[in-house]
Design an enzyme around this catalytic site. Sequence first.
Site, PDB file in Angstrom:
ATOM      1  N   LYS A 273       0.818  -1.210   0.000  1.00 49.04           N
ATOM      2  CA  LYS A 273       0.000   0.000   0.000  1.00 49.04           C
ATOM      3  C   LYS A 273       0.851   1.260   0.000  1.00 49.04           C
ATOM      4  O   LYS A 273       0.448   2.298  -0.535  1.00 49.04           O
ATOM      5  CB  LYS A 273      -0.964  -0.025   1.184  1.00 49.04           C
TER       6      LYS A 273
ATOM      7  N   LYS B   9      -4.742   9.669   7.334  1.00 53.35           N
ATOM      8  CA  LYS B   9      -5.790  10.486   7.941  1.00 53.35           C
ATOM      9  C   LYS B   9      -7.128   9.768   7.832  1.00 53.35           C
ATOM     10  O   LYS B   9      -7.443   9.174   6.790  1.00 53.35           O
ATOM     11  CB  LYS B   9      -5.863  11.842   7.223  1.00 53.35           C
TER      12      LYS B   9
ATOM     13  N   GLU C 119      -9.650   1.178  -6.026  1.00 51.95           N
ATOM     14  CA  GLU C 119     -10.579   1.463  -4.939  1.00 51.95           C
ATOM     15  C   GLU C 119     -10.317   2.857  -4.372  1.00 51.95           C
ATOM     16  O   GLU C 119      -9.162   3.262  -4.196  1.00 51.95           O
ATOM     17  CB  GLU C 119     -10.449   0.408  -3.853  1.00 51.95           C
TER      18      GLU C 119
ATOM     19  N   ARG D 252      -6.610  -8.355  -9.406  1.00 52.57           N
ATOM     20  CA  ARG D 252      -7.251  -9.657  -9.642  1.00 52.57           C
ATOM     21  C   ARG D 252      -8.718  -9.438  -9.948  1.00 52.57           C
ATOM     22  O   ARG D 252      -9.211  -8.303  -9.959  1.00 52.57           O
ATOM     23  CB  ARG D 252      -7.130 -10.514  -8.383  1.00 52.57           C
TER      24      ARG D 252
END
Length: 446
Positions: free
Chosen positions: A117, A202, A276, A293
């Site tokens: 990430k 945050k 996302e 995926r």
Amino acid sequence: MTFRKILVANRGEIARRIFRTCRTMGIQTVAVYSEADKGAVHVREADEAVYIGPPPAAQSYLNMDAVIRAAKETGAEAVHPGYGFLSENGDFAERCQREGLVFIGPSPEVIRAMGSKIEARRRMQAAGVPVVPGTERPVDTLEEAMEAAEGIGYPLMVKASAGGGGIGMSRVETPEELKKTFESTRARAVNFFGDGALFLEKWVEGPRHIEVQVAADAHGNAVHLFERECSVQRRHQKVVEESPSPFLNDAMRERLTAAALRGATAIGYRNLGTMEFLFDAKGNFYFLEMNTRLQVEHPVTELITGLDLVEWQIRIAAGERLPVLETPARLGAAVECRVYAEDPVRFLPSPGTITALAWPEGVRVDTGVEQGSAVTPFYDPMIAKIIAHGSTREEALARMERALSETRIEGIKTNLPFLLEVMRNPEFRRGSYDTGLVQNMQNGKA
């Protein structure tokens, strides 16, 4: 290139889903199974099936040597990982390539980059995609975390860089909570992902979780296939998804999908993937993560586009151009509910044998179980997905409510009562919900 035979490195409903497309395309299929799944439906439906180990996933579905050996022994030319298990494992994708097998998904390098990430945030920032304010590198000590938190501000999220599925995430309101949470979150990250790297973000107040389905080939073509609203979650795990999002207007949707395509193109993405995002109440959006995926909720997109996304994956992996080079017209609305073998109040798994089973008509049901199936404690408790389509959102929701009411599953507990409660919730029906909906329902606030 065309594939004669594909091994599906997965189980249950997603294995059956992939087999269905392979049959339509005239491709032979190979299933793999653990001792716990020797009587599973997906094992019977494949053209061939190979035993790969004991029930624990680490000794079977996550055993790269066993999966690759099964592919080689059966003469499979490609491996489809489905979702979960090895689907976002860059080492597995690389192993497939070394063994002369086509991995149906993006490159190992992209899987690794987007699986971190922290690295994903860096790449999206470089591409001009907005990210949630946070740390740009791992925070290695509590002292570093405390210092960074002062600059970000509370409340904030402590996240595992390698995390997923809602695991390795903690919300903290104060420095005292950060002190209590930091080491326990790191321990969970090491335990679940073998990587204790943490970063801070945050907290976005009242967030909506909205994702964009993207597809890209090796010929420079890329398209988006609309968004999916995924804000009905419990413990950061999606439960209900729908499209179109009732929150977005046309201008917001255009900005969102453009950002998703920009990000996917910048990293040289190939195959299907999902970008996302989190939206705040003012309509600002921020990149959250990329799933490299097929998504659990891909049927929602299939119903509003009329496309077969697994077929797209296979064709792209075979070197073909995208079947459609522009975003198609949207066909109404769709909603998906995930049916879990779990206590509908405490949300704890409910293994056992399904003694009676009846699925509703007039909707799509993707499932890996049948009457007499044993639901074991070794794997994710999701046993089915019910997906309803309508010309409008109201029509799709009405069909879903009816479908849930008509579904009959005995012998185990399921979350069907909870799903019906969501469908009948006034905030959900109005489309005015965020990721706090389930918690508010449990607290009597929604």
